[in-house]
Write an enzyme that holds these catalytic residues in place. Structure first.
Site, short mmCIF file in Angstrom:
data_model
loop_
_atom_site.label_atom_id
_atom_site.label_comp_id
_atom_site.label_asym_id
_atom_site.label_seq_id
_atom_site.Cartn_x
_atom_site.Cartn_y
_atom_site.Cartn_z
NE ARG A 91 5.14 -3.06 -4.84
CZ ARG A 91 4.46 -3.66 -4.87
NH1 ARG A 91 3.66 -3.19 -3.60
NH2 ARG A 91 3.28 -4.67 -5.55
CG ASP A 126 -0.04 1.75 -6.43
OD1 ASP A 126 0.47 1.40 -4.98
OD2 ASP A 126 -1.08 1.51 -6.47
N GLY A 130 0.60 -1.22 -0.52
CA GLY A 130 0.41 -0.29 -0.28
C GLY A 130 0.82 1.41 -0.37
CB ALA A 131 1.12 4.23 -2.18
CE LYS A 139 -0.65 7.15 -2.24
NZ LYS A 139 -2.18 6.36 -1.82
CB CYS A 181 -6.18 -3.05 -4.55
SG CYS A 181 -4.96 -3.87 -3.99
C1 RUB Z 1 -1.96 -1.60 -3.23
C2 RUB Z 1 -2.59 -0.58 -3.78
C3 RUB Z 1 -3.01 0.29 -3.17
C4 RUB Z 1 -2.82 1.66 -3.44
C5 RUB Z 1 -3.13 2.79 -2.34
O1 RUB Z 1 -0.68 -2.36 -3.75
O2 RUB Z 1 -2.43 -0.49 -5.68
O3 RUB Z 1 -4.93 0.83 -3.80
O4 RUB Z 1 -0.88 1.61 -2.69
O5 RUB Z 1 -2.73 2.01 -1.31
P1 RUB Z 1 -0.09 -3.55 -4.00
P2 RUB Z 1 -2.87 3.91 0.65
O6 RUB Z 1 -0.15 -4.46 -2.57
O7 RUB Z 1 0.92 -4.33 -4.50
O8 RUB Z 1 1.41 -2.14 -2.48
O9 RUB Z 1 -4.77 4.21 -0.11
O10 RUB Z 1 -2.61 2.79 1.23
O11 RUB Z 1 -1.95 4.63 -0.49
#
Ligand code: RUB
Length: 322
Positions: free
Chosen positions: A75, A213, A33-34, A249, A142
């Protein structure tokens, strides 16, 4: 001097274990998660710099650049983390601290960026929750901490609604969302990814919320593979499709024509013992064209996708630094 520099490089490489471990955890998705990736990366920089305890700005910069290289390689599609590292470098070089305080100054810059992210997240939760009304069915894909935060805020505000979430193959990050929401008491249904269109129609979805992301200068959003399919289903059934994300982002490289890289992951995540000669492609992310996006819910408000660049260019100049 030559000996000093050689020793510096040697010790920097040897003693980068905190950052190396965090980069490995990011690569293996133990940290995902980003937003979470950015917070954990900056926390690792803080801990690492404290243990290295640089005595000069040159030493600190050389260590930071090494950490940057290690973390950026973990990544490729992670501008929130890249922006955080830039925030430290940008502010450090503009306000050169007294050498005795270097590691404290770096730690405090890392905390400032984490605070910016937390404040953005809190603001997005309020704005996103305002968009949710009683009786809705909301769908997501996701695991996005930002989307979960919005849904939990709306639930805690007393709103009554249903949520549908996907498994998100190959690594099932949708299970994280499903667990997080159902444990809070939100009425949640899990579906397999290929039931996405079915769910949009059969569950009469009213609102789709996904994380991001990366966002390009043209307002294209990159998110987990499958997000574009969900956007296409939303288009077919006229369901509003929103992306919830802090503006950090934004990918400044895209302003000068570079494409944000899409990470291709290990085929073993899809099938651990496939037949010989079978090719397996495992893209982690995909793009969602701005024509499918009703709005991007950011800390600056809900913006049409193409407006984000203009909105951040003055507010966050560090995003555009080298
Ligand atoms: C996670 C993903 C999330 C974004 C946003 O992919 O696609 O939708 O990262 O996350 P992975 P957030 O599991 O491959 O990292 O809203 O928490 O920043």
């Amino acid at each position: 001097m030559f000996l000093y520099n050689a020793c510096l490089i040697f010790f920097t490489v040897i003693f980068m274990e905190i950052v190396e471990k965090t980069a490995a955890d990011i690569k293996n998705l133990r940290i995902q998660g980003a937003t979470n990736i950015a917070v954990k990366a900056l926390t690792a920089i803080t801990d690492q710099i404290k243990s290295l305890n640089p005595k000069t700005i040159q030493e600190a910069l050389s260590q930071l650049h090494k950490m940057k290289e290690t973390l950026f390689q973990s990544r490729p599609t992670e501008p929130t983390m890249r922006t955080g590292v830039k925030y430290i470098l940008y502010n450090l070089q503009r306000n050169l601290p007294d050498p005795v305080n270097i590691s404290d100054v770096i730690s405090s810059l890392a905390s400032q960026y984490i605070t910016l992210l937390k404040e953005a997240k809190a603001r997005i939760q309020v704005i996103g929750a305002n968009r949710i009304v009683d009786g809705m069915t909301i769908m997501t894909h996701c695991h996005s901490s930002i989307v979960s935060g919005i849904i939990i805020k709306a639930f805690q505000d007393g709103k009554k609604f249903d949520v549908v979430c996907t498994e998100t193959r190959p690594l099932y990050q949708g299970h994280i969302t499903a667990r997080e929401l159902s444990e809070k008491g939100v009425k949640t249904t899990l579906i397999v990814d290929s039931a996405m269109r079915w769910a949009v129609q059969q569950k009469e979805v009213d609102l789709i919320l996904v994380g991001a992301d990366a966002i390009t200068s043209e307002g294209v959003v990159l998110n987990k593979i499958g997000t574009r399919l969900l956007a296409l289903a939303a288009e077919e059934y006229n369901v509003p499709f929103y992306v919830a994300t802090p503006s950090f982002k934004f990918s400044p490289e895209t302003v000068i024509g570079n494409l944000e890289k899409i990470e291709l992951r290990d085929p073993g995540e899809v099938w651990d013992s496939p037949p010989e000669n079978l090719r397996i492609d495992n893209p982690a992310f995909e793009t969602v064209a701005r024509k499918y996006i009703h709005g991007i819910i950011t800390e600056l408000g809900i913006l049409p996708p193409g407006y984000l660049y203009g909105a951040i260019v003055e507010k966050y100049p560090f995003i555009f630094s080298d």
